[in-house]
Design a protein around this motif. Sequence first.
Motif, PDB file in Angstrom:
ATOM      1  N   PRO A 209     -64.402 -33.392  32.390  1.00 63.13           N
ATOM      2  CA  PRO A 209     -63.088 -32.931  31.996  1.00 63.13           C
ATOM      3  C   PRO A 209     -63.010 -32.777  30.478  1.00 63.13           C
ATOM      4  O   PRO A 209     -62.109 -31.686  30.127  1.00 63.13           O
ATOM      5  CB  PRO A 209     -62.402 -34.340  32.192  1.00 63.13           C
ATOM      6  CG  PRO A 209     -63.100 -35.007  33.439  1.00 63.13           C
ATOM      7  CD  PRO A 209     -64.515 -34.629  33.108  1.00 63.13           C
ATOM      8  N   LEU A 210     -63.552 -33.604  29.655  1.00 65.41           N
ATOM      9  CA  LEU A 210     -63.601 -33.212  28.098  1.00 65.41           C
ATOM     10  C   LEU A 210     -64.028 -31.851  27.948  1.00 65.41           C
ATOM     11  O   LEU A 210     -63.861 -31.128  27.055  1.00 65.41           O
ATOM     12  CB  LEU A 210     -64.163 -34.358  27.310  1.00 65.41           C
ATOM     13  CG  LEU A 210     -63.917 -33.872  25.745  1.00 65.41           C
ATOM     14  CD1 LEU A 210     -62.595 -33.948  25.346  1.00 65.41           C
ATOM     15  CD2 LEU A 210     -64.826 -35.121  24.988  1.00 65.41           C
ATOM     16  N   GLU A 211     -65.417 -31.618  28.560  1.00 65.75           N
ATOM     17  CA  GLU A 211     -65.620 -30.243  28.260  1.00 65.75           C
ATOM     18  C   GLU A 211     -64.964 -29.123  28.867  1.00 65.75           C
ATOM     19  O   GLU A 211     -65.044 -27.923  28.244  1.00 65.75           O
ATOM     20  CB  GLU A 211     -67.225 -30.070  28.789  1.00 65.75           C
ATOM     21  CG  GLU A 211     -68.186 -31.026  28.295  1.00 65.75           C
ATOM     22  CD  GLU A 211     -69.786 -31.274  29.010  1.00 65.75           C
ATOM     23  OE1 GLU A 211     -70.741 -31.372  28.169  1.00 65.75           O
ATOM     24  OE2 GLU A 211     -69.610 -31.241  30.148  1.00 65.75           O
ATOM     25  N   VAL A 212     -64.313 -29.347  29.677  1.00 61.94           N
ATOM     26  CA  VAL A 212     -63.608 -28.575  30.429  1.00 61.94           C
ATOM     27  C   VAL A 212     -62.390 -28.071  29.519  1.00 61.94           C
ATOM     28  O   VAL A 212     -62.104 -27.038  29.116  1.00 61.94           O
ATOM     29  CB  VAL A 212     -62.806 -28.470  31.842  1.00 61.94           C
ATOM     30  CG1 VAL A 212     -62.094 -27.444  32.177  1.00 61.94           C
ATOM     31  CG2 VAL A 212     -64.002 -28.565  32.818  1.00 61.94           C
ATOM     32  N   LYS A 213     -61.807 -29.255  28.940  1.00 69.49           N
ATOM     33  CA  LYS A 213     -60.436 -29.219  28.173  1.00 69.49           C
ATOM     34  C   LYS A 213     -61.089 -28.451  26.792  1.00 69.49           C
ATOM     35  O   LYS A 213     -60.156 -27.577  26.299  1.00 69.49           O
ATOM     36  CB  LYS A 213     -60.095 -30.585  27.910  1.00 69.49           C
ATOM     37  CG  LYS A 213     -59.008 -30.779  26.792  1.00 69.49           C
ATOM     38  CD  LYS A 213     -58.813 -32.313  26.620  1.00 69.49           C
ATOM     39  CE  LYS A 213     -57.876 -32.389  25.454  1.00 69.49           C
ATOM     40  NZ  LYS A 213     -57.317 -33.957  25.631  1.00 69.49           N
ATOM     41  N   ARG A 215     -63.518 -26.236  26.351  1.00 68.54           N
ATOM     42  CA  ARG A 215     -63.601 -24.912  26.520  1.00 68.54           C
ATOM     43  C   ARG A 215     -62.169 -23.872  26.677  1.00 68.54           C
ATOM     44  O   ARG A 215     -62.191 -22.799  26.044  1.00 68.54           O
ATOM     45  CB  ARG A 215     -64.207 -24.768  27.938  1.00 68.54           C
ATOM     46  CG  ARG A 215     -64.644 -23.204  28.356  1.00 68.54           C
ATOM     47  CD  ARG A 215     -65.733 -22.627  27.674  1.00 68.54           C
ATOM     48  NE  ARG A 215     -67.065 -23.267  28.243  1.00 68.54           N
ATOM     49  CZ  ARG A 215     -67.809 -22.726  29.205  1.00 68.54           C
ATOM     50  NH1 ARG A 215     -67.413 -21.852  29.953  1.00 68.54           N
ATOM     51  NH2 ARG A 215     -68.745 -23.451  29.498  1.00 68.54           N
ATOM     52  N   LEU A 216     -61.294 -24.620  27.320  1.00 68.10           N
ATOM     53  CA  LEU A 216     -60.102 -24.074  27.353  1.00 68.10           C
ATOM     54  C   LEU A 216     -59.498 -23.842  25.897  1.00 68.10           C
ATOM     55  O   LEU A 216     -58.913 -22.734  25.459  1.00 68.10           O
ATOM     56  CB  LEU A 216     -59.101 -24.970  28.197  1.00 68.10           C
ATOM     57  CG  LEU A 216     -59.492 -25.122  29.553  1.00 68.10           C
ATOM     58  CD1 LEU A 216     -58.417 -26.222  30.412  1.00 68.10           C
ATOM     59  CD2 LEU A 216     -59.099 -23.815  30.397  1.00 68.10           C
ATOM     60  N   ILE A 217     -59.389 -24.808  25.160  1.00 66.94           N
ATOM     61  CA  ILE A 217     -59.060 -24.781  23.853  1.00 66.94           C
ATOM     62  C   ILE A 217     -59.712 -23.871  22.917  1.00 66.94           C
ATOM     63  O   ILE A 217     -59.034 -23.164  21.924  1.00 66.94           O
ATOM     64  CB  ILE A 217     -59.189 -26.328  23.070  1.00 66.94           C
ATOM     65  CG1 ILE A 217     -58.223 -27.399  23.522  1.00 66.94           C
ATOM     66  CG2 ILE A 217     -58.813 -26.098  21.555  1.00 66.94           C
ATOM     67  CD1 ILE A 217     -58.270 -28.691  23.303  1.00 66.94           C
ATOM     68  N   ILE A 246     -66.397 -17.352  25.897  1.00 63.76           N
ATOM     69  CA  ILE A 246     -66.029 -16.284  24.636  1.00 63.76           C
ATOM     70  C   ILE A 246     -65.146 -16.862  23.640  1.00 63.76           C
ATOM     71  O   ILE A 246     -63.950 -17.150  24.192  1.00 63.76           O
ATOM     72  CB  ILE A 246     -65.756 -14.893  25.010  1.00 63.76           C
ATOM     73  CG1 ILE A 246     -66.473 -14.265  25.999  1.00 63.76           C
ATOM     74  CG2 ILE A 246     -65.215 -13.909  23.906  1.00 63.76           C
ATOM     75  CD1 ILE A 246     -66.290 -13.086  26.683  1.00 63.76           C
ATOM     76  N   VAL A 247     -65.487 -16.995  22.344  1.00 63.37           N
ATOM     77  CA  VAL A 247     -64.683 -17.606  21.347  1.00 63.37           C
ATOM     78  C   VAL A 247     -64.168 -16.441  20.511  1.00 63.37           C
ATOM     79  O   VAL A 247     -65.109 -16.078  19.703  1.00 63.37           O
ATOM     80  CB  VAL A 247     -65.407 -18.812  20.764  1.00 63.37           C
ATOM     81  CG1 VAL A 247     -64.440 -19.447  19.737  1.00 63.37           C
ATOM     82  CG2 VAL A 247     -65.838 -19.966  21.700  1.00 63.37           C
ATOM     83  N   PRO A 248     -63.049 -16.061  20.702  1.00 61.15           N
ATOM     84  CA  PRO A 248     -62.180 -14.935  19.918  1.00 61.15           C
ATOM     85  C   PRO A 248     -62.333 -15.535  18.491  1.00 61.15           C
ATOM     86  O   PRO A 248     -62.320 -16.689  18.059  1.00 61.15           O
ATOM     87  CB  PRO A 248     -60.927 -14.578  20.280  1.00 61.15           C
ATOM     88  CG  PRO A 248     -61.105 -15.157  21.681  1.00 61.15           C
ATOM     89  CD  PRO A 248     -61.890 -16.778  21.579  1.00 61.15           C
ATOM     90  N   PRO A 249     -62.461 -14.467  17.364  1.00 60.38           N
ATOM     91  CA  PRO A 249     -62.285 -15.052  15.853  1.00 60.38           C
ATOM     92  C   PRO A 249     -60.939 -15.328  15.611  1.00 60.38           C
ATOM     93  O   PRO A 249     -59.873 -15.016  16.356  1.00 60.38           O
ATOM     94  CB  PRO A 249     -62.565 -13.493  15.197  1.00 60.38           C
ATOM     95  CG  PRO A 249     -62.413 -12.607  16.209  1.00 60.38           C
ATOM     96  CD  PRO A 249     -62.691 -13.138  17.556  1.00 60.38           C
ATOM     97  N   LYS A 250     -60.810 -16.507  14.848  1.00 59.03           N
ATOM     98  CA  LYS A 250     -59.340 -16.970  14.336  1.00 59.03           C
ATOM     99  C   LYS A 250     -58.846 -15.991  13.554  1.00 59.03           C
ATOM    100  O   LYS A 250     -59.516 -15.154  12.848  1.00 59.03           O
ATOM    101  CB  LYS A 250     -59.519 -18.346  13.747  1.00 59.03           C
ATOM    102  CG  LYS A 250     -60.306 -19.333  14.602  1.00 59.03           C
ATOM    103  CD  LYS A 250     -59.552 -19.541  15.876  1.00 59.03           C
ATOM    104  CE  LYS A 250     -60.302 -20.615  16.727  1.00 59.03           C
ATOM    105  NZ  LYS A 250     -59.688 -20.698  18.232  1.00 59.03           N
TER     106      LYS A 250
END
Length: 325
Positions: A209-213, A215-217, A246-250
């Motif tokens: 659950p924490l890994e899914v959370k 990933r969503l964040i 995919i982690v977009p740039p901030k």
Amino acid sequence: HNGFINDVYGWNFVDDNGNVQDDNNHGTAVAGVLGADTKNGKGSRGLLTKGSLMVVKILDQNGMSTTERAVMGIEYAVKNGASVINASWGGTTFDQVLFDTISWANERGVLVVCAAGNEAKDNDTDERPSYPASFQLPNVVSVAAHDNQDRLVSFTNYGKETVHVAAPGIGIYSTVRGGYLWLQGTSFAAPFVAGVAAMLRGQEPLLSPLEVKNRLIQTVVPLHYYVKERLVSGGRVNAFNALKNIVPPKIQAPTKWKKELRSVESLHPYLNDTKQVYEIKQPGAGHVRVHFTNFDLEKQYDQLVLKDNQARPAMTYSGKLGAFW
């Protein structure tokens, strides 16, 4: 129902029987966001094209519940195989039994996605935040609402530490008994996130659950630089990014601030039943920020609304906040 994905009819904890027919419409609308039929050529389309939807009824015909029913509903869902629970409900009283039950669900690998609430308040600092959204547990994901212009809607609760992501929460067309309605609220933002979480768990079932959370964040699309002061992630959930990791740039912080000294002051004390409007202009500015020397309004009754250059509400504040930007 207007045609959902493979339904698993669960249990009715209001009447303690197997009849889970909705007599309020709220549950049907939430379920429509998750799993309305995508192939019947009408109405709305749900996120999930496969999987099972477990119906656990804890709200009565007036949309009210008890902690006991909520706890029994969560226990039922966990024991009957749920991997993601959508909680589009809440209250403002901390309950240890409910907290312990959701913690127990975490130990059994179940993610709980919660509506952040619709009181336009900061769940971090308010004396009565929304629960279970404000439980500090590794399997709780709290969801705010944004509009189709990538702005947090005026009514949504928020919290830099306790509200994790945003999802569409206004102008939502979803299922009700016998038809469809336009709806708004964090209740309808939460199932967007629960649906993405369910797709992710289906694709990568070994994620905790924490890994899914996380990933969503981490895979949100940033909304606006200052939303980082209102949400853990600073952005809106994105299914493609989450599934592809995919982690977009901030968004980078604004630079080259120019200070303009000017004074705007309300009446002391401010009058009953009054509305005061102030306009601050700075031609050519990309961003404007305002410093309050002292902010003191009667909480829940009086509020200050900051609007953008098109008179659209951007931020709402109430209570005793002292000095802040």
